[in-house]
Design a protein around this motif. Structure first.
Motif, PDB file in Angstrom:
ATOM      1  N   GLY A  26       0.849  -1.147  -0.094  1.00 52.30           N
ATOM      2  CA  GLY A  26       0.005   0.081   0.064  1.00 52.30           C
ATOM      3  C   GLY A  26       0.885   1.402  -0.017  1.00 52.30           C
ATOM      4  N   ILE A  27       1.718   1.126   0.849  1.00 54.23           N
ATOM      5  CA  ILE A  27       2.829   2.533   0.854  1.00 54.23           C
ATOM      6  C   ILE A  27       3.342   2.764  -0.337  1.00 54.23           C
ATOM      7  CG2 ILE A  27       4.676   3.309   2.220  1.00 54.23           C
ATOM      8  CD1 ILE A  27       3.562   2.070   4.481  1.00 54.23           C
ATOM      9  N   LYS A  28       4.072   1.411  -1.009  1.00 48.37           N
ATOM     10  CA  LYS A  28       4.792   1.514  -2.270  1.00 48.37           C
ATOM     11  C   LYS A  28       3.846   2.191  -3.388  1.00 48.37           C
ATOM     12  CE  LYS A  28       8.334  -1.642  -3.154  1.00 48.37           C
ATOM     13  NZ  LYS A  28       8.527  -2.998  -2.667  1.00 48.37           N
ATOM     14  N   MET A  29       2.362   1.970  -3.267  1.00 44.29           N
ATOM     15  CA  MET A  29       1.829   2.845  -4.229  1.00 44.29           C
ATOM     16  C   MET A  29       1.715   4.269  -4.145  1.00 44.29           C
ATOM     17  SD  MET A  29      -1.635   0.108  -4.450  1.00 44.29           S
ATOM     18  CE  MET A  29      -2.589   1.163  -3.933  1.00 44.29           C
ATOM     19  N   VAL A  30       1.976   4.850  -2.886  1.00 45.48           N
ATOM     20  CA  VAL A  30       2.114   6.123  -2.710  1.00 45.48           C
ATOM     21  C   VAL A  30       3.118   6.721  -3.842  1.00 45.48           C
ATOM     22  CG1 VAL A  30       2.099   8.159  -1.138  1.00 45.48           C
ATOM     23  CG2 VAL A  30       1.182   6.097  -0.521  1.00 45.48           C
ATOM     24  N   PRO A  31       2.700   7.628  -4.728  1.00 44.85           N
ATOM     25  CA  PRO A  31       3.926   8.275  -5.669  1.00 44.85           C
ATOM     26  C   PRO A  31       4.807   9.082  -5.140  1.00 44.85           C
ATOM     27  CG  PRO A  31       1.697   8.504  -6.798  1.00 44.85           C
ATOM     28  CD  PRO A  31       1.503   7.959  -5.188  1.00 44.85           C
ATOM     29  N   ASP A  32       6.058   8.802  -5.113  1.00 44.76           N
ATOM     30  CA  ASP A  32       7.166   9.531  -4.612  1.00 44.76           C
ATOM     31  C   ASP A  32       6.850  11.181  -4.853  1.00 44.76           C
ATOM     32  OD1 ASP A  32       8.576   7.580  -3.383  1.00 44.76           O
ATOM     33  OD2 ASP A  32      10.024   7.123  -4.996  1.00 44.76           O
ATOM     34  N   GLN A  33       6.604  11.311  -5.968  1.00 44.95           N
ATOM     35  CA  GLN A  33       6.535  12.847  -6.473  1.00 44.95           C
ATOM     36  C   GLN A  33       5.479  13.346  -5.668  1.00 44.95           C
ATOM     37  OE1 GLN A  33       7.018  13.508 -10.435  1.00 44.95           O
ATOM     38  NE2 GLN A  33       9.147  13.403 -10.227  1.00 44.95           N
ATOM     39  N   VAL A  51      -3.638  -0.531   4.529  1.00 44.56           N
ATOM     40  CA  VAL A  51      -4.096  -0.536   5.827  1.00 44.56           C
ATOM     41  C   VAL A  51      -5.284  -1.432   6.036  1.00 44.56           C
ATOM     42  CG1 VAL A  51      -4.697   0.838   7.734  1.00 44.56           C
ATOM     43  CG2 VAL A  51      -2.970   1.614   6.370  1.00 44.56           C
ATOM     44  N   LEU A  52      -6.132  -1.320   5.244  1.00 44.26           N
ATOM     45  CA  LEU A  52      -7.617  -1.976   5.257  1.00 44.26           C
ATOM     46  C   LEU A  52      -7.462  -3.428   4.870  1.00 44.26           C
ATOM     47  CD1 LEU A  52     -10.407  -1.282   5.880  1.00 44.26           C
ATOM     48  CD2 LEU A  52     -10.888  -1.067   3.448  1.00 44.26           C
TER      49      LEU A  52
END
Ligand SMILES: Nc1ncnc2c1ncn2[C@@H]1O[C@H](COP(=O)(O)OP(=O)(O)OP(=O)(O)O)[C@@H](O)[C@H]1O
Ligand SMILES: [Mg+2]
Lengths: 361, 273, 297
Positions: free
Chosen positions: C183-190, C218-219
């Motif tokens: 899930g966190i990996k899916m948050v784009p760095d930019q 998380v879910l």
């Protein structure tokens, strides 16, 4: 027209010897330049020349390996991005996908702790400034916006931060040519209207020429030339810059000691008159723009003349572009008005010395 | 994003701490399995280190039988779950068909299900069908639970497959069956191998399902559980360590076979016709 | 020429593919029908059989459910759900920083940590729990170490509720960690950088960008851990020493000691129903697609 004429020509941003290394690879190599208050400054360079890396250092996302970045005289190397009064519009735009258009624009204001009423008023103003009807767009989802609309939202969000300098990393590169033209114009208008300092990055010199007050040309992590677009166009410092400007002819010549040079085309060596003396044996490039070349009528006088074979022609609207061959594998580009169209296959090409320039390779 | 040195160090320390706690129980077991005393107490002097319990465990025919049963269950489970999972993965990721979306949603359902309840349900179902539970009914239970996992693993590989490869083969005149055998299967092989590893290991360690579905036969985790809940027995840690070593051995054997097989096929394909 | 040959219509091709899709799904479907759906229906049906019987074909009755509500089974259900909830909360707190490091900070180290934790999945849960027993029992590794180092006399640390939670946290950690990391990996760095650039502090970036955008992970992680630990049986028995009786243990004893299969089935049905409700409520309350701004309506 140029910003250097304006009273506020003092540099707001000073980049002094900034270098960035990734391991052993040097992405940005001891770059020096200044950005003046209120100007539209553009960094141009081919892909991989270090534009993004340089920009990321200027906004604080990356630390320079060495060198100094000064904002209004103060060194800001170690200031994190959230404490710098600068802001960047990303290549990918980086809009918040979970927030509406309005909430995206309000983000920096919310961070600053403004009340929701103030935020809303400001977001409303900015959306209007960017030609996004707030009634329609304020609550719209980012996923529902088109590429051009997202572009505008990203710009509105950056303007909401009210930065002293706005950085742009090729924000228009993903759009089609027409929309890009339109947004270029709008961007320039907004920059004039808000009097903000814009620092823009692109790999298209054409885009840079349209919008910028000054342009810096980047090559392999170093700056080749800085100047007003017309200056650079009129006198490119070297062959790389000239080539970057589009279709130009660059003839490799070897100096003959005086104002003559030799162009070795393999089969034959042509003796050319040069616009300036060139020491014997020294190699340089002779720049001639396509529109400075013309087909000579019999008996017409010209500074240089070369027999050529016309390979093909392309219509550019009011002008025609020819590809002509001097010797096998050595072609030149000629651009003439439609009225001067020629149908011959063999011709004599000529140009005046004043229209050519000697450049370092 | 700018990550400062201190942050990197901080997160590394945290990860190290978590790993330490995570492996603490295994360390405890190893320590306990080497203690001579019938009632473990820590610390013990070095002269009390012994391999006696390992010898006992290895010489016990009963424990050998548990190992054998676990091995049989794991092997068959892996075979069936990878076989069924292969086709299910094709349905999941390759073919476009009407029920696909529903299928994709339902595939993982058994995983979200408490295993003990699933085991009980199977027990009753077998009872209803007048099947006496034995080690092979446990194979069914394990396969039901593990096939969704193998399906998912193979699907991930199948998603990565270039559509154009199969289309090209088809364009060159291969039938669907030929495409499956000569193109899809070899390309999905890595996924199937890791799926096999997962299946073997998950089945080997599974307890909750085995508890209810093995009937009179008993798999290793069940035996351990029975001993653990009835006070300390010095044989338990030794068998536990042996079971972990067994799992590692299984994986190593599997990988060796695969590597050997791949080398062989490469040699064969590299050889001039 | 290709164009002159009769080209199969795209729909014909699609239907052929459709047939193959259904065929390929068939073995899996059959397995699930036989090994998952039928047994579950069997359980539900059995819950309506008269108590203490073993035959399936009798007149249905509600006697078992009446028994459940008259007796104190709700206590074990509450224990199970409560412990599961506590496990989820603990795991969220423990795993989020680690998952964040795996997804955004570590480079080579990430796969090392991933392997180290994934490997544990293959060691039987019982063995790993037994390790804690050895660690925490009287004169165990922890007690013994404390005694020699600080001369502190420590009694057994086992058989209490925190240890049960520790056991569940320990066993189900991978089920929280990996969905979270994904899930966190899916948050784009930019996007994170943009928030930072627009003046947000690290904490604000976490609250306004990282957390909402990693919510799917998380879910999923929370639901997975919740369902698995609600049905857990070994932790409470091995580490808890019957201190609390969970619903799974209740069900097991109905089937084994009490030999009351219908009651056990009714309990199972109730338990399955409850967890399903929890999962569906959670999924409905958090509309994932909307959260991610993916929905176009
Ligand atoms: N984090 C990094 N680690 C290693 N090398 C990097 C890193 N970031 C950039 N580089 C290298 O630095 C060079 C410059 O990259 P940069 O992204 O600045 O190019 P650019 O001019 O923005 O190109 P483009 O027009 O394609 O965006 C490239 O060769 C790139 O591979
Ligand atoms: Mg770039």
């Amino acid at each position: 027209m140029a910003a250097s004429d304006s009273p506020s020509a003092a540099p707001i941003l000073d980049v002094v010897g900034v270098t960035k290394r990734f391991g052993t690879f040097t992405a940005v190599d001891a770059v020096n330049f200044g950005v003046r208050d209120g100007e539209f400054f553009t960094l141009v360079g081919p892909s991989g020349s270090g534009k993004t890396t340089l920009l990321r250092m200027l906004v604080g996302m990356e630390k320079p390996t060495s060198g100094e970045i000064r904002l209004r005289g103060k060194v800001i190397n170690d200031l994190p991005p959230n404490q710098r009064p600068t802001c960047m519009v990303f290549q990918s735009l980086a809009l918040f996908p979970h927030l509406s258009v309005g909430k995206n624009v309000e983000f920096p204001l919310e961070i600053r702790g403004q009340s929701s009423g103030e935020r809303r008023t400001r977001a409303w103003e900015l959306l209007k400034l960017l030609h996004l009807d707030p009634h329609r767009y304020y609550d719209k989802n980012i996923a529902q916006c088109s590429g051009g609309e997202r572009q505008r939202v990203a710009l509105a969000r950056a303007l909401a931060y009210d930065p002293e300098i706005l950085f742009f990393d090729e924000p228009l590169s993903a759009l089609d040519a027409r929309l890009r033209k339109l947004l270029q114009k709008e961007l320039k208008d907004i920059q004039r209207g808000t009097k903000k300092t814009f620092c823009y990055v692109t790999h298209s010199l054409e885009e840079a020429m349209v919008m910028s007050d000054r342009v810096a040309i980047l090559r392999a992590g170093g700056i080749e030339q800085i100047g007003r677009p017309d200056e650079i166009y009129a006198s490119p410092k070297n062959a790389f810059v000239a080539e970057f400007m589009g279709e130009v002819n660059l003839l490799p010549v070897t100096g003959g000691g005086d104002s003559t040079g030799a162009w070795d085309t393999g089969r034959k060596t042509l003796a050319l008159a040069l616009p300036a003396p060139l020491a014997a044996g020294v190699q340089k490039k002779l720049l001639i723009r396509p529109e400075s070349l013309r087909f000579l009528r019999p008996g017409e006088v010209a500074g240089n003349r070369v027999p050529v074979r016309i390979l093909n022609e392309f219509s550019l609207g009011s002008r025609i572009q020819y590809h002509v061959e001097v010797a096998p594998g050595h072609t030149l580009t000629v651009e003439r008005l439609r009225e001067e169209r020629t149908t011959a296959t063999e011709a004599e090409l000529g140009w005046e010395l004043a229209d050519s320039q000697l450049l370092d390779a | 994003m700018l990550v400062t040195r201190t942050q990197r160090i901080g997160f590394s320390l945290y990860a190290g701490l978590v790993l330490l706690v995570f492996y603490f129980p295994l360390l405890c077991i190893i320590v306990a399995s080497l203690s001579k005393r019938r009632f473990f107490s820590f610390p013990y002097p070095s002269e009390q280190i012994t391999f006696k319990w390992y010898q006992d465990a290895l010489n016990s025919p009963q424990i050998a039988e548990f190992f054998g049963i676990s091995l049989r269950i794991a092997g068959l489970t892996a075979f069936f779950s990878v076989l069924i999972g292969f086709f299910a993965a094709l349905a999941y990721a390759r073919y476009r068909w009407r029920g696909r979306q529903t299928f994709q949603r339902l595939v993982l359902l058994p995983l979200f299900f408490p295993q003990s309840v699933l085991g009980l349900a199977l027990l009753m179902w077998f009872n209803f069908l007048h099947i006496t539970p034995a080690w092979w009914t446990a194979v069914i239970g394990h396969t039901v639970w593990i096939t969704p996992i193998t399906t998912l693993i193979i699907s991930i590989q199948a998603y990565g497959l270039d559509d154009a490869l199969e289309e090209a083969a088809r364009d060159l005149g291969a039938s669907r069956w030929q495409i499956l055998r000569k193109i899809t299967l070899p390309l999905l092989l890595p996924g199937m191998i890791s799926a096999t590893c997962f299946a073997v290991l998950l089945s080997w360690g599974n307890f909750a399902l085995s508890l209810f579905t093995t009937g009179a036969d008993s798999a290793l985790p069940e035996w351990l559980y029975a001993r653990m809940t009835t006070g300390y027995q010095p044989l338990v840690p030794a068998v536990g360590v042996l079971s972990v070593l067994g799992a590692m051995l299984l994986v190593i054997v599997l990988f060796t076979v695969v590597a050997w097989n791949q080398r062989r096929t490469r040699r064969l394909t590299a050889a001039p016709e | 020429m290709k164009t002159s040959a009769p080209v199969p219509a795209p729909s014909a091709d699609a239907s052929g593919s459709s047939l193959f899709g259904a065929l390929a799904a068939l073995p899996f479907g059959a397995l699930m029908l036989f090994g998952f759906v039928a047994p579950l229906l069997c359980v539900v049906w059995f819950g309506f059989m008269p108590p203490k019987t073993f035959a399936l074909l009798q007149a249905p009755t509600l006697a078992n459910y009446v028994t459940i509500f008259q007796q104190t089974y709700f206590k074990s259900i509450l224990w199970s759900l409560g412990l599961a909830g506590l496990t989820v909360v603990c795991l969220l707190v423990i795993c989020y920083p680690l998952a964040f490091a795996l997804a955004k900070i570590f480079r080579g180290g990430a796969s090392f940590v991933t392997y180290a934790i994934a490997t544990s999945l293959f060691v039987s849960e019982n063995i790993r729990l037994f390790g804690w027993v050895i660690g925490f029992m009287k004169n165990g590794v922890v007690g013994g170490t404390l005694a020699t180092l600080f001369d502190a006399q420590v009694d057994s640390l086992l058989y209490n509720i925190p240890v049960i939670v520790l056991g569940m946290v320990y066993v189900y950690l991978p089920f929280m960690l990996f969905p979270l990391a994904l899930g966190i990996k899916m948050v784009p760095d930019q996007v994170r950088e943009a928030a930072f650039d627009l003046g947000a502090s690290r904490w604000q970036v976490f609250r306004k960008v990282d957390l909402p955008l990693s919510l799917p992970g998380v879910l999923i992680g929370s639901l997975l851990v919740f369902v698995l630990s609600a049905g857990a049986i070994a932790e409470a028995k091995i580490l808890g020493g019957q201190k609390v009786v969970t619903i799974a243990a209740d069900i097991e004893s109905e089937f084994t000691y009490a030999q009351n299969w219908p009651l056990g089935s009714a309990l199972s049905t109730l338990f399955i129903g409850l967890t399903t409700v929890v999962v569906f409520v959670a999924l409905a309350r958090f509309d994932l697609e909307k959260l991610l701004g993916k929905k176009r309506d």
